[in-house]
Design a protein around this motif. Structure first.
Motif, PDB file in Angstrom:
ATOM      1  N   UNK A 147      37.398  16.232 -91.819  1.00 25.46           N
ATOM      2  CA  UNK A 147      38.525  17.305 -91.894  1.00 25.46           C
ATOM      3  C   UNK A 147      38.987  16.590 -90.270  1.00 25.46           C
ATOM      4  N   UNK A 148      37.681  16.694 -89.638  1.00 20.03           N
ATOM      5  CA  UNK A 148      37.968  16.056 -87.885  1.00 20.03           C
ATOM      6  C   UNK A 148      38.547  14.398 -87.987  1.00 20.03           C
ATOM      7  N   UNK A 149      38.594  14.315 -88.631  1.00 21.46           N
ATOM      8  CA  UNK A 149      38.992  12.853 -88.839  1.00 21.46           C
ATOM      9  C   UNK A 149      40.746  12.923 -88.833  1.00 21.46           C
ATOM     10  N   UNK A 150      40.812  13.217 -89.802  1.00 24.40           N
ATOM     11  CA  UNK A 150      41.950  13.703 -90.627  1.00 24.40           C
ATOM     12  C   UNK A 150      43.370  14.207 -89.639  1.00 24.40           C
TER      13      UNK A 150
ATOM     14  N   UNK B 212      46.868  14.579 -85.131  1.00 26.45           N
ATOM     15  CA  UNK B 212      47.332  15.169 -83.679  1.00 26.45           C
ATOM     16  C   UNK B 212      48.060  13.967 -83.192  1.00 26.45           C
ATOM     17  N   UNK B 213      47.391  12.574 -83.834  1.00 21.60           N
ATOM     18  CA  UNK B 213      47.821  10.752 -82.941  1.00 21.60           C
ATOM     19  C   UNK B 213      49.388  11.067 -83.239  1.00 21.60           C
ATOM     20  N   UNK B 214      49.749  11.055 -84.284  1.00 23.50           N
ATOM     21  CA  UNK B 214      51.539  10.927 -84.487  1.00 23.50           C
ATOM     22  C   UNK B 214      51.779  12.125 -84.691  1.00 23.50           C
ATOM     23  N   UNK B 215      51.868  13.897 -84.649  1.00 25.14           N
ATOM     24  CA  UNK B 215      52.338  14.617 -85.016  1.00 25.14           C
ATOM     25  C   UNK B 215      53.284  14.762 -83.277  1.00 25.14           C
ATOM     26  N   UNK B 216      52.558  14.677 -82.742  1.00 27.71           N
ATOM     27  CA  UNK B 216      52.921  15.501 -80.736  1.00 27.71           C
ATOM     28  C   UNK B 216      54.309  13.643 -80.858  1.00 27.71           C
TER      29      UNK B 216
ATOM     30  N   UNK C 118      50.411  21.753 -83.857  1.00 28.05           N
ATOM     31  CA  UNK C 118      49.963  21.225 -83.124  1.00 28.05           C
ATOM     32  C   UNK C 118      48.403  22.353 -82.246  1.00 28.05           C
ATOM     33  N   UNK C 119      48.499  23.421 -81.937  1.00 29.67           N
ATOM     34  CA  UNK C 119      47.679  24.109 -81.520  1.00 29.67           C
ATOM     35  C   UNK C 119      46.483  24.087 -82.178  1.00 29.67           C
TER      36      UNK C 119
ATOM     37  N   UNK D 196      46.580  10.901 -76.127  1.00 34.91           N
ATOM     38  CA  UNK D 196      47.682   9.772 -75.707  1.00 34.91           C
ATOM     39  C   UNK D 196      47.865   8.368 -75.913  1.00 34.91           C
ATOM     40  N   UNK D 197      46.886   8.239 -75.666  1.00 35.24           N
ATOM     41  CA  UNK D 197      46.840   6.567 -74.970  1.00 35.24           C
ATOM     42  C   UNK D 197      47.170   6.281 -76.571  1.00 35.24           C
ATOM     43  N   UNK D 198      46.110   7.064 -77.323  1.00 36.04           N
ATOM     44  CA  UNK D 198      46.437   5.843 -78.856  1.00 36.04           C
ATOM     45  C   UNK D 198      48.097   6.290 -79.298  1.00 36.04           C
ATOM     46  N   UNK D 199      48.671   7.490 -79.248  1.00 32.85           N
ATOM     47  CA  UNK D 199      50.240   7.544 -79.669  1.00 32.85           C
ATOM     48  C   UNK D 199      50.866   6.979 -79.117  1.00 32.85           C
ATOM     49  N   UNK D 200      51.244   6.350 -77.483  1.00 34.04           N
ATOM     50  CA  UNK D 200      51.768   5.356 -77.347  1.00 34.04           C
ATOM     51  C   UNK D 200      52.001   4.049 -77.484  1.00 34.04           C
TER      52      UNK D 200
END
Lengths: 601, 245
Positions: free
Chosen positions: A92-95, A100-104, A410-411, A444-448
């Motif tokens: 669950x945490x990994x998913x 989180x990475x892409x939703x923001x 996201x929260x 954030x860094x990965x989401x860039x």
């Protein structure tokens, strides 16, 4: 604070609003109306509501019960149920991390559009002029201005996933802002989250209501509403409708991410989560239906506008070709005139016959163009908004609503990562704020990476594959674990302990029988469709044609998809194996005779 | 190019009654009789534009007025205004050559407000070439539009593409301004939330220190304040909690 030092929601209302804010997200606005349109309008509500009763409610209830009983995040909760099941929590945490990475990034786009709404002319309403100042840029001419703004100015998209490029600075800035706001809302844990959800859960309804009034009073909205509400019962015979209903309920409620477990773990032990589960599920489904009414009103408006534009183009074409007086053809009589001119001047008409056939104006066809996802939210809606009177106001309202829906979800997602990791005690030396900050900065860094020119294609990979299959697997194992490994009897007793009464037969049958069967069915269906579907494909934007073309993923893309799926699913067996090995080592250690040496004094 | 005038059907019929065998010959002699015939028959003086359409020397311009709502109220007066506006455009471009309304000749008028026209040099019948006419129209496009209260989209000159206005690009893009405001607010919020408990703790510590000084001698000494001030006697302490075997 409770005796064990765990923070609490200030009131049960905060918990309910947090769940509503998490469950009511972008999917309610952009996925459900699409499914409704695809599967015969109003008739789709029948499989939707049946699936809500069969799998949505029971699974939602189950996750809340686990969280409230164990008072730990997903990893700790499942480890308490059985040491071999800790992998469920980890999966669950990994998913949630992938989500989180892409939703923001979607929130970043909402910010981008929101900030661009503060201009006298909405930038997606007109094409920019080319360097010769003779006309619009070619890409904008072949596509529409709204598509151009999304694909070129917002994403600066490359033509395939293989072509890399630089980061779009505007997007990167908006992503930083999205993460900053997320951090601001979770920095104090449930204390800050609890206050924010009052706003994020309720304001979108205000905007939806305003849009409802605006939408149904738009010219041509009635066409869209009629289209939605005429149920095509024949669609119910299509198994796809039922599968899509089941999948939609499942993903819409946000099951399996661990967010519900995390939220419920901050509850008072005796909180009446049964009523709350029913309330939140019903609100979620109600919002989907409400949002689709608004969406169809807007569809009707846009389709009618396009239809009338098409008629006008035909009219001008006829006037130009046959040199008729200006007011000879009116909007209503275009089609009659086409017939008349075809019969009276066949040779002349033959010259333009191709153009007439191509641009054939059909209201049904316009309404039939069902769109979902980011295409609906950012292209179709923007196009409708730019035609409304006072478009800046409507644009600001709409994108602000999208933002609130996205941040509310996201929260929950970020809480699903932070709560179990904090409960693991490995990070207990760090302060809460620092840990939350580190998680946000890392994402954030990965989401860039999603803000680069090929970023949207990677986004699509994550959107389609990161959370779909793994969630089904996780929730299936969850419900089997609770019903058969933990045992329904023990679960019943726990609930009686918390609520004061046992769950009735409906819940028990759903947990033990119906939901597992449904989930196994969905699971098998997904596997079959993955195998049968052949090479996975994606929509690549072709700037010469001004439209999306279906392209196959290259090898590294397919490998990445497999990695995504495997990385979250494999947590379950790997952790079980690890727990098994540790147990064996412990048992072996205990059995060894302890050296006793007497020391004579 | 020799300019000659065509007659309308009525005048042709009149002539044919009088001189049935000489109709064509009369028409070809018309050049010298234009003035007299004008007075007699009020013919529509227009050039035979269709002969020029297929040819490669295109000296005509086509102009269209299209409107998307009501039909533009066209009349002979409006045509006069058009010719006057064109004459102005020619004068403006050629810096003073005295073009007049009579130098602009519309032809091939249709039911639709759409026609071809040719321009002749003042006081002669030499046609002005297309390139010059186009440049003149391009230069005074706004004035011509303004005369009819129309726009580039509703008054179209075939073959002359409007030069679109340069896009207004402000120094700072407006979205950046809004972004700056929101980002600033969020940063202030984060800093406030992080700093506030530290400040509170410091204030509380100062308050506790003050309270401590005020009631020193009263009350039982608890571990926080002073109980650890005694002497540590190691005889009574447990060295190890578990006895070693």
């Amino acid at each position: 604070m409770e005796k064990d030092g765990r923070p609490n929601w200030d009131s049960p209302m905060q918990f309910v609003l947090a769940c509503v804010s998490y469950a009511v997200g972008l999917g309610n606005v952009w996925r459900f109306p699409y499914l409704c349109q695809l599967h015969g309008g109003g008739g789709f509500l029948i499989p939707y509501l049946i699936m809500l009763l069969l799998e949505g409610l029971p699974l939602f209830y189950m996750e809340l019960a686990i969280g409230q009983k164990m008072r730990l995040g997903s990893i700790g909760a499942w480890t308490s149920i059985s040491p071999y099941l800790g992998g469920l929590g980890l999966a669950s945490v990994v998913t949630s991390l992938y989500l989180c990475l892409y939703y923001n990034v979607i929130n970043a786009w909402s910010f981008w559009y929101l900030f661009h709404s503060f201009q006298s002319v909405l930038p997606w309403g007109v094409c920019p002029i080319n360097s010769n100042r003779t006309g619009p840029t070619e890409e904008c001419e072949v596509a529409t201005p709204t598509q151009y703004f999304f694909y070129r100015e917002t994403l600066n998209i490359s033509s395939s996933i293989e072509e890399h490029g630089g980061i779009h600075t505007g997007q990167a800035l908006c992503l930083v802002l999205a993460w900053a706001i997320t951090y601001l809302f979770i920095v104090r844990g449930v204390k800050s989250t609890g206050k924010v959800v009052y706003f994020t859960a309720t304001f979108p309804y205000l905007v939806l209501f305003i849009y409802l009034i605006r939408g149904v009073t738009l010219y041509g909205a009635i066409n869209g509403l009629k289209y939605m509400f005429t149920p095509k019962m024949a669609e119910l015979a299509n198994p796809r409708a039922w599968i899509n209903a089941a999948t939609q309920i499942f993903f819409s409620l946000g099951l399996g991410f661990g967010s519900l477990i995390a939220f419920a773990s901050y509850n008072q032990y005796n909180n009446n989560f049964q009523n709350q589960a029913i309330v939140v599920s019903l609100i979620n489904s109600g919002t989907s239906i409400f949002a689709s009414i608004v969406t169809f009103a807007i569809y009707g408006f846009k389709a009618t506008l396009n239809y009338e534009d098409c008629l006008d183009r035909m009219r001008i074409l006829l006037l130009n070709t046959f040199d008729l007086a200006e007011d000879a053809i009116s909007m209503d009589s275009v089609l009659e005139w086409i017939e008349k001119l075809n019969t009276t001047y066949p040779e002349q008409f033959a010259q333009i016959a191709d153009k007439v056939r191509e641009g054939e104006c059909n209201l049904e066809k316009e309404l039939d163009t069902a769109v979902e996802g980011t295409g609906l939210a950012f292209i179709v809606y923007s196009e409708a908004i730019k035609n409304m009177p006072l478009p800046q106001l409507w644009s600001v309202l709409y994108f602000f609503m999208l933002l609130l829906l996205g941040i509310g979800s996201m929260l929950g997602n970020v809480t699903a990562i932070i709560t179990p990791l904090r409960d693991l005690k490995i990070m207990s030396r760090m302060s809460n704020e620092l840990f939350s900050g580190l998680v946000c900065v890392f994402c954030l860094l990965l989401g860039l990476g999603f803000t680069t020119t090929s970023g949207n294609y990677w986004f699509t990979i994550f959107n389609d594959y990161a959370a779909t299959f793994s969630l089904l697997f996780i929730v299936l194992i969850e419900v089997i674990a609770v019903s058969y490994i933990y045992g329904i009897k023990r679960f019943e007793k726990d609930i009686e302990d918390m609520l004061g009464h046992r769950p009735n037969w409906y819940w028990k049958i759903m947990w033990a029988v119906t939901s597992p069967l449904l989930l196994i069915g969905l699971f098998i269906f997904y596997i079959i469709s993955y195998i049968q579907g052949g090479t996975p494909t994606y929509q690549a934007w072709n700037k010469e044609l001004g439209e999306s073309v279906v392209t196959e993923y290259p090898v590294f893309g397919q490998v990445f998809i497999v990695l995504l799926l495997v990385s979250s699913v494999s947590c379950v067996p790997l952790t079980a194996l690890y727990a098994f090995c540790r147990k064996r080592k412990e048992r072996a250690y205990e059995k060894r005779p302890s050296p006793v040496s007497t020391v004579s004094v | 190019m020799i300019a000659y005038a065509d007659f309308k059907i009525e005048s042709l019929a009149y002539f044919s009654k009088k001189m049935p065998n000489h109709v064509r010959w009369v028409l070809q002699q018309i050049k010298s009789r234009i003035e007299r015939l004008n007075a007699l028959f009020r013919p529509v003086m227009h050039y035979n534009c269709s002969a020029h359409h297929e040819g490669t020397n295109m000296t005509e311009e086509a102009s269209n007025i299209s409107s998307d709502t009501a039909a533009y109220p066209w009349s002979k007066n409006e045509m006069f205004l058009f010719r006057a506006a064109l004459a102005f455009a020619m004068r403006d471009y050629t810096n003073g050559e005295e073009f007049g309304v009579s130098d602009i000749h519309p032809c091939d008028e249709t039911e639709r407000v759409s026609f071809w026209f040719v321009v002749t040099r003042p006081n002669t019948t030499d046609l002005v070439d297309k390139g010059t006419v186009e440049m003149a129209i391009k230069k005074s496009r706004n004035r011509i539009n303004g005369a009819f209260l129309l726009t580039d989209q509703t008054l179209e000159f075939d073959g002359i593409y409007p030069t679109l206005a340069a896009p207004v690009s402000p120094a700072t893009p407006p979205w950046l301004i809004v972004f700056g405001v929101v980002m600033g607010a969020v940063s202030v919020g984060i800093i406030a939330l992080l700093v506030y408990p530290l400040v509170q703790r410091k204030l509380k510590k100062n308050k506790d220190a003050d309270d401590e000084d005020s009631d020193e001698e009263t009350g039982v000494k608890t571990a926080e304040i002073g109980a650890n001030d005694g002497i540590y006697n190691s005889m009574f302490s447990d060295d190890e909690r578990f006895t070693q075997m």
